[in-house]
Structures are given as structure tokens and as C-alpha cells.
Design a protein around this motif. Structure first.
Motif, PDB file in Angstrom:
ATOM      1  N   ASN A   1     -52.470  29.602  22.627  1.00 55.56           N
ATOM      2  CA  ASN A   1     -53.885  28.968  22.551  1.00 55.56           C
ATOM      3  C   ASN A   1     -54.330  29.014  24.147  1.00 55.56           C
ATOM      4  N   SER A   2     -53.361  29.331  25.030  1.00 55.03           N
ATOM      5  CA  SER A   2     -53.667  29.301  26.506  1.00 55.03           C
ATOM      6  C   SER A   2     -54.530  30.749  26.855  1.00 55.03           C
ATOM      7  N   ALA A   3     -54.324  31.722  25.856  1.00 52.23           N
ATOM      8  CA  ALA A   3     -55.012  32.934  26.167  1.00 52.23           C
ATOM      9  C   ALA A   3     -56.427  32.882  25.720  1.00 52.23           C
ATOM     10  N   THR A   4     -56.977  31.831  25.220  1.00 51.51           N
ATOM     11  CA  THR A   4     -58.494  31.610  24.673  1.00 51.51           C
ATOM     12  C   THR A   4     -59.175  30.858  25.846  1.00 51.51           C
ATOM     13  N   PRO A   5     -59.900  31.290  26.661  1.00 54.41           N
ATOM     14  CA  PRO A   5     -60.465  30.467  28.018  1.00 54.41           C
ATOM     15  C   PRO A   5     -61.116  29.381  27.475  1.00 54.41           C
ATOM     16  N   HIS A   6     -61.792  29.250  26.566  1.00 56.88           N
ATOM     17  CA  HIS A   6     -62.499  27.838  26.263  1.00 56.88           C
ATOM     18  C   HIS A   6     -61.886  27.361  24.966  1.00 56.88           C
ATOM     19  N   HIS A   7     -60.483  27.052  24.718  1.00 58.89           N
ATOM     20  CA  HIS A   7     -59.980  26.760  23.511  1.00 58.89           C
ATOM     21  C   HIS A   7     -60.303  25.376  23.470  1.00 58.89           C
ATOM     22  N   GLU A   8     -60.482  24.811  22.099  1.00 57.81           N
ATOM     23  CA  GLU A   8     -60.806  23.513  21.903  1.00 57.81           C
ATOM     24  C   GLU A   8     -59.592  22.698  21.451  1.00 57.81           C
ATOM     25  N   PRO A   9     -58.837  21.678  22.072  1.00 57.83           N
ATOM     26  CA  PRO A   9     -57.721  20.886  21.725  1.00 57.83           C
ATOM     27  C   PRO A   9     -57.469  20.938  20.339  1.00 57.83           C
ATOM     28  N   SER A  10     -56.280  21.356  19.864  1.00 56.58           N
ATOM     29  CA  SER A  10     -56.067  21.132  18.335  1.00 56.58           C
ATOM     30  C   SER A  10     -54.633  20.301  18.346  1.00 56.58           C
ATOM     31  N   LYS A  11     -53.937  20.540  17.220  1.00 55.75           N
ATOM     32  CA  LYS A  11     -52.803  19.242  16.715  1.00 55.75           C
ATOM     33  C   LYS A  11     -51.695  20.149  17.234  1.00 55.75           C
ATOM     34  N   ARG A  12     -51.677  21.522  17.852  1.00 53.63           N
ATOM     35  CA  ARG A  12     -50.412  22.089  18.354  1.00 53.63           C
ATOM     36  C   ARG A  12     -49.818  21.167  19.225  1.00 53.63           C
ATOM     37  N   ILE A  13     -48.336  21.121  18.993  1.00 51.51           N
ATOM     38  CA  ILE A  13     -47.502  20.480  19.685  1.00 51.51           C
ATOM     39  C   ILE A  13     -46.736  21.286  20.858  1.00 51.51           C
ATOM     40  N   LEU A  14     -46.685  20.347  21.962  1.00 50.27           N
ATOM     41  CA  LEU A  14     -45.944  21.309  23.216  1.00 50.27           C
ATOM     42  C   LEU A  14     -44.579  21.638  22.752  1.00 50.27           C
ATOM     43  N   GLN A  15     -44.124  22.769  23.115  1.00 51.42           N
ATOM     44  CA  GLN A  15     -42.696  23.331  23.058  1.00 51.42           C
ATOM     45  C   GLN A  15     -42.214  23.472  24.522  1.00 51.42           C
ATOM     46  N   ARG A  16     -40.886  23.804  24.639  1.00 44.90           N
ATOM     47  CA  ARG A  16     -40.228  23.827  25.720  1.00 44.90           C
ATOM     48  C   ARG A  16     -40.651  25.307  26.008  1.00 44.90           C
ATOM     49  N   GLY A  17     -40.771  25.653  27.078  1.00 43.45           N
ATOM     50  CA  GLY A  17     -41.103  27.328  27.480  1.00 43.45           C
ATOM     51  C   GLY A  17     -42.723  27.637  27.285  1.00 43.45           C
TER      52      GLY A  17
END
Length: 358
Positions: free
Chosen positions: A194-210
Motif C-alpha cells: 500500500n505504501s506504493a500509493t502516495p495518498h493511500h487511505e488507511p485500510s484494515k491491512r494488518i502490519l507484518q514483519r518486513g
């Protein structure tokens, strides 16, 4: 309190050769020129200070008197009719309007079947607003301090298992806890691909190692905005992530170095872009290098190609290069900076080096 009359007098010097008055309907311009923060208003700035009038409705009677003591206030429901009365009373025929901040209906109504002439003055307040006074700098510094304190506190607690939306809500809670009035803008929290989208809107994606996670946020204080971005890593950092991070870090440092009084806006952008171009990632830097910050989160001066404006002491401007690799992830590093007589002062302090948490 700022000297709002001095601001209106400076505006008069801008339009006096082409119009007899200036009229504003947008909340930002009205607030800059009077201090009034209500959501419904119009402002008439005449050829002389005694002609100036702030118009608002009865909901804001007390607020207008409190926030704008140096201007006559008219409580009105029909702004256009009152403005026509003022134009007739003051023998004004030509009205300076900012076409970027006035809609067609307002402009057409003011003309009153061509009784009055509209003189288009795009971004008429930009030269004034670009250079912040002592009061404005104080508010922006406070907003930036709250932003940096909150962001770094949150970064230290990032762990796998938390999702982007939760991080966004924690930012807002932190800002309010530290004395902000609210958010300067909707926070960007972008993890992993998601960090490849400059103005990404926060989602339910969960942080993962790496993961790499980019957080772009800002607090709001007395109408003034802050803007800050950092990209950090969860647990570890892959070689390709280190490579693009290093490019962005060096480009951002070059931008801050070039941010001096007298520099040309597009030259700062070019210097930043050159660092990323030399790293063979120019095609992945997809936005301008920076923008002014004040009563709006994005305002002149913009650091981008084609903007030949000279930067001035007292301007608050961001430097925010980024690299965004589709399907993989991206990096952005951003500071709000104050242009001084020497090196730019970074108002959003904190490390620019690679940081791995958790």
C-alpha cells in the motif's frame, strides 16, 4: 493577535491600480484578512479602511465581534444585496475577485447585469500569505511540535498485528491529547504494498514483519496546519528497501539544503529530482517536491517544475520526495521547514535515517 488591518492595507496596495475594492467569499481568505473563522461570510475590502465590511449571519454575531474587532460587521442574510449597497455607496465600479476562490454564481450575481465589472486576480493573496508573520509562525511551530511528538511516540509502539485504521485513530487521539484542535488532513497510513500509493487511505491491512510503513500526518492549531511524513520498517529492512530509502533520504537532505531565501522554487525541485534520477528511480517520483503550509495544507509556494517564484524568509514549505514501486512499496520523507536568513529551520524534528521497530 495579528494585525488584520495591516493585511488588508497590503491587499489594497495590490488591487488599487485596477479596482476600487476586493470581495471574498471563501473561508480561508476571510480568516486571513479578518480573523473570523465562521463558515458563512463575505468580505468587502474597500479603497479605504473605513469602507471595509465583514458580512455574516446571526449565528455568528458574537464570534465575529470577538474574532474581528478591527472591522465593521454587518449581520445579513443576503450578502449579494448588501455588497451591491456597499459598491453603490462607495462609488465602486470595478471589483477584484480571485477566480480560484469565487464560484460563477457569486461572480455573476456581483456583476448585477454588468452594472459592475469583475477584475480577475488569481491568487491575489498568495504573495501576502506566502510570508508568515510572527503569530502565524508560532501557530505552525506548535502544530508541527505536536505532530512530531505524536508521530515519534506512535512509531516506537508499532508492532505486527495492528492495522492501518487503528494507527490513524491513534494519531488523532495523540494530536488532541497534546493540544491540537484536530487533524490538518486525513492521515495517510500505508503499509506493505500500500505504501506504493502516495495518498493511500488507511485500510484494515494488518502490519507484518518486513513491511515498510509510510505515515503522513499533521495537526491543526488555530487554523494552521502541520505536515510530516516518515517511512519506517517493521522488524527488518530488505536490500531493495534500503536502496530506495537511501535515495529518498539523500534527495530530501538536498532539498532542505537548497531551501534558502532567494532560491527559485523550480530549482529546488530540480535539485531534489536530480538525486533520484541519478539513482535510476526518476520515473517513480510522481509528485512535486513540496508546497507551502499555513491556513491551508497545500498553498503557494509549490516546489515543482514551472514555478519560478523566489522563496522568501518567513515562508513555511515542505520538502517531501518519494519513490513508489508499484506492487512492492514506497518511501516518502517529509518535513515542514521555515525559511530563514540562513539554513532552513526544520519544524518537524526527528531522524531521517532508516528505523526498524518491533
Amino acid at each position: 493577535m495579528p494585525d488584520y488591518l495591516a493585511r488588508r492595507n497590503s491587499l489594497r496596495e495590490i488591487f488599487q491600480d485596477s479596482a476600487q475594492c476586493a470581495v471574498f467569499f471563501d473561508q480561508v481568505s476571510v480568516r486571513y484578512l479578518t480573523g473570523f473563522s465562521g463558515s458563512n461570510s463575505a468580505l468587502y475590502v474597500g479603497s479605504d479602511a473605513n469602507q471595509d465590511r465583514l458580512l455574516t449571519d446571526s449565528r455568528y454575531t458574537h464570534r465575529a465581534k470577538t474574532e474581528s474587532p478591527d472591522i465593521d460587521i454587518e449581520i445579513e442574510s443576503d450578502f449579494i444585496k448588501k455588497l451591491h449597497d456597499l459598491l453603490t455607496l462607495n462609488l465602486a465600479k470595478k471589483i477584484a475577485l480571485d477566480p480560484k476562490r469565487t464560484n460563477l454564481l457569486q461572480a455573476d450575481s456581483l456583476k448585477d447585469k454588468d452594472k459592475f465589472e469583475i477584475v480577475a486576480k488569481s491568487e491575489i493573496l498568495a504573495p501576502l500569505r506566502a510570508i508568515k508573520d510572527e503569530y502565524e509562525i508560532k501557530q505552525i511551530k506548535k502544530a508541527c511540535a505536536i505532530t512530531a511528538d505524536t508521530l515519534w511516540y506512535l512509531i516506537n509502539d508499532l508492532r505486527p498485528g495492528i492495522n492501518e485504521r487503528k494507527i490513524s485513530s491513534l494519531l488523532q487521539e495523540g494530536f488532541l491529547k497534546r493540544g491540537a484542535d484536530g487533524l490538518a488532513f486525513a492521515s495517510i497510513v500505508a503499509s506493505g504494498e500500500n505504501s506504493a500509493t502516495p495518498h493511500h487511505e488507511p485500510s484494515k491491512r494488518i502490519l507484518q514483519r518486513g513491511d515498510m510503513i509510510t505515515i503522513d500526518c499533521g495537526a491543526l492549531v488555530n487554523g494552521y496546519h502541520a505536515d510530516m511524513t516518515r517511512t519506517v520498517f517493521i522488524g527488518s529492512c530488505a536490500d531493495w528497501q534500503k536502496d530506495i530509502y537511501g535515495l529518498v533520504m539523500n534527495a530530501q537532505a538536498e532539498g532542505r539544503k537548497k531551501l534558502v531565501s532567494g532560491a527559485i522554487a523550480e530549482d529546488v525541485d530540480a535539485a531534489v529530482r536530480k538525486v533520484i534520477d541519478n539513482g535510476k528511480c526518476g520515473e517513480f517520483f510522481v509528485h512535486g517536491t513540496g508546497h507551502g503550509v499555513g491556513l491551508e495544507i497545500h498553498e503557494p509556494v509549490f516546489l515543482t517544475k514551472g514555478v519560478k517564484t523566489k522563496l522568501s524568509k518567513g515562508s513555511c514549505i515542505t520538502v517531501e520526495p518519494g519513490i513508489y514501486l508499484p506492487g512492492k512499496g514506497g518511501v516518502r520523507i517529509e518535513d515542514t521547514c521555515l525559511i530563514t536568513e540562513g539554513d532552513a529551520e526544520v519544524l518537524t524534528p526527528g531522524s531521517h535515517e532508516i528505523i526498524c521497530v518491533a
